[in-house]
Design a protein around this motif. Structure first.
Motif, PDB file in Angstrom:
ATOM      1  N   UNK A  50       3.945   5.120 -14.584  1.00 53.42           N
ATOM      2  CA  UNK A  50       3.154   4.374 -13.782  1.00 53.42           C
ATOM      3  C   UNK A  50       1.685   3.747 -14.211  1.00 53.42           C
ATOM      4  N   UNK A  51       1.191   2.868 -13.474  1.00 49.64           N
ATOM      5  CA  UNK A  51       0.047   2.138 -14.203  1.00 49.64           C
ATOM      6  C   UNK A  51      -1.124   2.662 -13.327  1.00 49.64           C
ATOM      7  N   UNK A  52      -1.917   3.376 -13.761  1.00 52.81           N
ATOM      8  CA  UNK A  52      -3.150   4.117 -12.989  1.00 52.81           C
ATOM      9  C   UNK A  52      -3.977   2.995 -12.517  1.00 52.81           C
ATOM     10  N   UNK A  53      -4.317   1.990 -13.201  1.00 52.04           N
ATOM     11  CA  UNK A  53      -5.043   0.919 -12.749  1.00 52.04           C
ATOM     12  C   UNK A  53      -4.491   0.261 -11.414  1.00 52.04           C
ATOM     13  N   UNK A  54      -3.415  -0.143 -11.528  1.00 50.40           N
ATOM     14  CA  UNK A  54      -2.740  -0.623 -10.262  1.00 50.40           C
ATOM     15  C   UNK A  54      -2.817   0.261  -9.035  1.00 50.40           C
ATOM     16  N   UNK A  55      -2.340   1.537  -9.360  1.00 49.00           N
ATOM     17  CA  UNK A  55      -2.416   2.424  -8.140  1.00 49.00           C
ATOM     18  C   UNK A  55      -3.672   3.213  -7.692  1.00 49.00           C
ATOM     19  N   UNK A  56      -4.831   2.793  -8.607  1.00 53.17           N
ATOM     20  CA  UNK A  56      -6.082   3.105  -8.171  1.00 53.17           C
ATOM     21  C   UNK A  56      -6.453   2.358  -7.009  1.00 53.17           C
ATOM     22  N   UNK A  57      -6.068   1.239  -6.741  1.00 55.16           N
ATOM     23  CA  UNK A  57      -6.331   0.519  -5.550  1.00 55.16           C
ATOM     24  C   UNK A  57      -5.740   1.044  -4.345  1.00 55.16           C
ATOM     25  N   UNK A  58      -4.384   1.689  -4.476  1.00 53.53           N
ATOM     26  CA  UNK A  58      -3.803   2.113  -3.347  1.00 53.53           C
ATOM     27  C   UNK A  58      -4.646   3.531  -3.039  1.00 53.53           C
ATOM     28  N   UNK A  59      -4.969   4.229  -3.975  1.00 52.46           N
ATOM     29  CA  UNK A  59      -5.695   5.657  -3.797  1.00 52.46           C
ATOM     30  C   UNK A  59      -7.146   5.238  -3.078  1.00 52.46           C
ATOM     31  N   UNK A  60      -7.483   4.368  -3.742  1.00 55.26           N
ATOM     32  CA  UNK A  60      -9.188   4.094  -3.260  1.00 55.26           C
ATOM     33  C   UNK A  60      -9.104   3.502  -1.738  1.00 55.26           C
ATOM     34  N   UNK A  77       0.759  -1.145   0.017  1.00 55.67           N
ATOM     35  CA  UNK A  77       0.000   0.135   0.096  1.00 55.67           C
ATOM     36  C   UNK A  77       0.774   1.314   0.185  1.00 55.67           C
ATOM     37  N   UNK A  78       0.516   2.161  -1.003  1.00 57.15           N
ATOM     38  CA  UNK A  78       1.348   3.455  -1.014  1.00 57.15           C
ATOM     39  C   UNK A  78       0.656   4.455  -0.290  1.00 57.15           C
ATOM     40  N   UNK A  79       1.300   5.464   0.041  1.00 64.88           N
ATOM     41  CA  UNK A  79       0.427   7.061   0.623  1.00 64.88           C
ATOM     42  C   UNK A  79       0.269   6.862   2.031  1.00 64.88           C
ATOM     43  N   UNK A  80       0.423   5.659   2.698  1.00 65.78           N
ATOM     44  CA  UNK A  80       0.040   5.903   4.064  1.00 65.78           C
ATOM     45  C   UNK A  80       0.642   6.634   4.936  1.00 65.78           C
ATOM     46  N   UNK A  82      -6.568  11.395  -2.568  1.00 69.90           N
ATOM     47  CA  UNK A  82      -5.804  10.324  -2.141  1.00 69.90           C
ATOM     48  C   UNK A  82      -4.603  10.156  -3.270  1.00 69.90           C
ATOM     49  N   UNK A  83      -4.754  10.615  -4.402  1.00 72.00           N
ATOM     50  CA  UNK A  83      -3.678  10.434  -5.632  1.00 72.00           C
ATOM     51  C   UNK A  83      -2.717  11.348  -5.017  1.00 72.00           C
ATOM     52  N   UNK A  84      -2.558  12.310  -4.364  1.00 69.99           N
ATOM     53  CA  UNK A  84      -1.479  13.329  -3.860  1.00 69.99           C
ATOM     54  C   UNK A  84      -0.563  12.421  -2.829  1.00 69.99           C
ATOM     55  N   UNK A  85      -1.546  11.671  -2.157  1.00 71.39           N
ATOM     56  CA  UNK A  85      -0.651  10.720  -1.234  1.00 71.39           C
ATOM     57  C   UNK A  85       0.119   9.523  -1.854  1.00 71.39           C
ATOM     58  N   UNK A  86      -0.848   9.091  -2.896  1.00 70.20           N
ATOM     59  CA  UNK A  86      -0.006   7.823  -3.484  1.00 70.20           C
ATOM     60  C   UNK A  86       1.213   8.401  -4.281  1.00 70.20           C
ATOM     61  N   UNK A  87       1.240   9.335  -4.987  1.00 71.26           N
ATOM     62  CA  UNK A  87       2.052   9.845  -6.246  1.00 71.26           C
ATOM     63  C   UNK A  87       3.184  10.625  -5.486  1.00 71.26           C
ATOM     64  N   UNK A  88       2.666  11.452  -4.302  1.00 75.92           N
ATOM     65  CA  UNK A  88       3.767  12.617  -3.849  1.00 75.92           C
ATOM     66  C   UNK A  88       4.231  12.207  -2.499  1.00 75.92           C
ATOM     67  N   UNK A  89       3.502  11.060  -1.684  1.00 74.67           N
ATOM     68  CA  UNK A  89       3.782  10.776  -0.482  1.00 74.67           C
ATOM     69  C   UNK A  89       4.994  10.419  -0.183  1.00 74.67           C
TER      70      UNK A  89
END
Lengths: 332, 332
Positions: free
Chosen positions: B247-257, B167-170, B270-277
């Protein structure tokens, strides 16, 4: 301050990195997650030490280059005091947001030049922000397979206590001038110090002969670098070794006499500087009497603790008031 | 603060040192000028990193033990990201005069426990005073003679970009809660975070799987730890390797969700956290497509830079706004 600000980490690194020289031992230098350095043996020697603005230095009485120099010296000295030669340094530097890029650059130059003079290279670091400029240097070296580290615990009754320096108390005398408010540093010149500028320079950027540590100092029975004062550091050797160190008043009188002109000017006692002054970073070592090498000056005797429970340091057999510097207690 | 103060360096060390375990590799531990540690090879890996009160943490939203833990993790992660196993840490801690002894003790516990969990020992350090608590950890490891370090520069077109984390962005999500002013930490409990306390805990004391670095990560073509955000750190790999990371948007969508409930609560994306956190400290690595090992999750592709001068990171082939965290520029 004026000048280049807002360069960002990348811009600051672009000012700092060109001052670092490389070396065949450095497999990976600055720029990756960590550095990779080939040591002469796998027996790594490591130490770390910090300088903090307002606590360990004042900008108006020193220069960024000297701050870097001093941070390097105090760490290189700790490696040397184990009988080891320094190989590499890493540097963590935190500073206020508006700090000029030239400050980062000059600190880098100060660290790198002194490190190189002792055969070591700056191989990595970290930049961050803080309200006070804070500089932590970690020094790395190695011990050959066949060499024991020179510890604080090896002094034996009958040894001679020595110091790898021709003069004690210079850094403390320079500090007294700094704290007197008489001096300031302007464009690299120490102003207001009269004939005593060399003492301020020694305080700001000490130049101990650290090669004594990994050279002749390898034959010492105990060794440390003089960082917190002769009495306080001597007590560390005394306690670790289970002995008493008895300083020779006649010998140390010449150290005190040399500082008398400044002491009279400031109304201070030069013996305080000689006995309790820190930040000399010279090698404090004990040797068997027949084996004191060139560069080390005899300043006392190692005596049997003779059942005394409070091992420590004496002067011609008598107790000495004061205990040197403690970061959390201030001057004793 | 209340409690034990004025213990002096010796008193503080007496509170801290019992929490350090020893190891046959540690020839000389804390208490002499420097430590002596036997590395598994002479190819030393070294990195250093600092946490500063008010800049990198706030006392009311974390605990001293977690501050120590985090300082250990960020340094251990840098060694792991070279494909090396950490062996030893040294710690420089500067704190205000009135800081309770328990703060020194808890920071020590936090560092030592996480280090030991990764097979490393705290072997030395330095105590000093500062207005802000400042903690610099240096981590040391070694590379076997027959192993190349895993650099940032080895990614090749056709490789798969992976992250050693489910999980990214935590950490960024937890930081957003901290900065919202809603939470505080009281007697070891995170209060005011509702169902999201785990995110604050991850921000305060992240638990990345660093063994992926010196384990399966040795087979990576490039690797670094995720400390400043996926886009910013990815750009470092991209530039060092002369490639583009897509980066694969579909994969990272689950991290953002997964982070959407908190994002909605705070009115953030949440995309800010996933991409820039930043401050995840998971292993960000590239592998040939047939060689992605267990523990590493594919999140994108390495593509040819195709003459682009501004190598970097894309999302499904499109530019991404924002560039992550810079200590001297703040959030981009």
């Amino acid at each position: 301050m004026t000048g280049d600000t807002h360069l960002g980490e990348a811009g600051l690194l672009a000012r700092m990195l060109p001052h670092l020289s490389t070396d065949p031992r450095v497999e990976v230098g600055p720029g990756d997650d960590a550095a990779v350095v080939r040591l002469p043996s796998p027996r790594m020697v490591v130490t770390t030490d910090t300088l903090v603005q307002g606590h360990d230095f004042l900008f108006r009485t020193t220069m960024p280059r000297w701050i870097g120099h001093k941070a390097a010296v105090q760490n290189l000295a700790d490696v040397a005091a184990m009988g080891a030669r320094p190989v590499a340094l890493v540097v963590a530097l935190s500073a206020p947001h508006r700090t000029e890029a030239s400050v980062f650059e000059e600190i880098t130059i100060g660290i790198a030049r002194r490190a190189e003079a002792d055969g070591a290279r700056v191989v990595g670091g970290d930049l961050g922000s803080a309200e006070q400029l804070t500089l932590t240097v970690t020094a790395l070296g190695a011990l050959p397979e066949d060499q024991e580290p020179v510890l604080r615990s090896g002094a034996r009754a009958g040894d001679v206590l020595t110091i790898g320096s021709p003069q004690l108390g210079r850094s403390a005398a320079g500090l007294a001038l700094v704290l007197s408010g008489r001096i300031h540093v302007h464009e690299g010149r120490i102003e207001g110090a009269g004939d005593h500028a060399d003492l301020v320079a020694w305080h700001d950027a000490p130049e101990p002969d650290l090669a004594l540590g990994w050279g002749a100092g390898r034959g010492a029975t105990s060794m440390m670098d003089l960082s917190d004062g002769l009495v306080r550091d001597g007590t560390r050797i005394a306690r670790a070794s289970g002995v008493v160190l008895d300083l020779d008043r006649a010998v140390l009188s010449s150290d005190a006499s040399s500082l008398m002109p400044l002491a009279e000017l400031l109304g201070e006692d030069p013996w305080q500087w000689v006995l309790h002054g820190g930040e000399e970073h010279a090698m404090l070592a004990t040797f068997p009497p027949e084996a004191v090498p060139e560069g080390f000056r005899a300043i006392g005797q190692v005596r049997d603790a003779a059942g005394e429970t409070d091992h420590g340091v004496l002067l011609d057999g008598a107790q000495i008031p004061g205990t040197g510097f403690d970061h959390f207690e201030g001057k004793a």
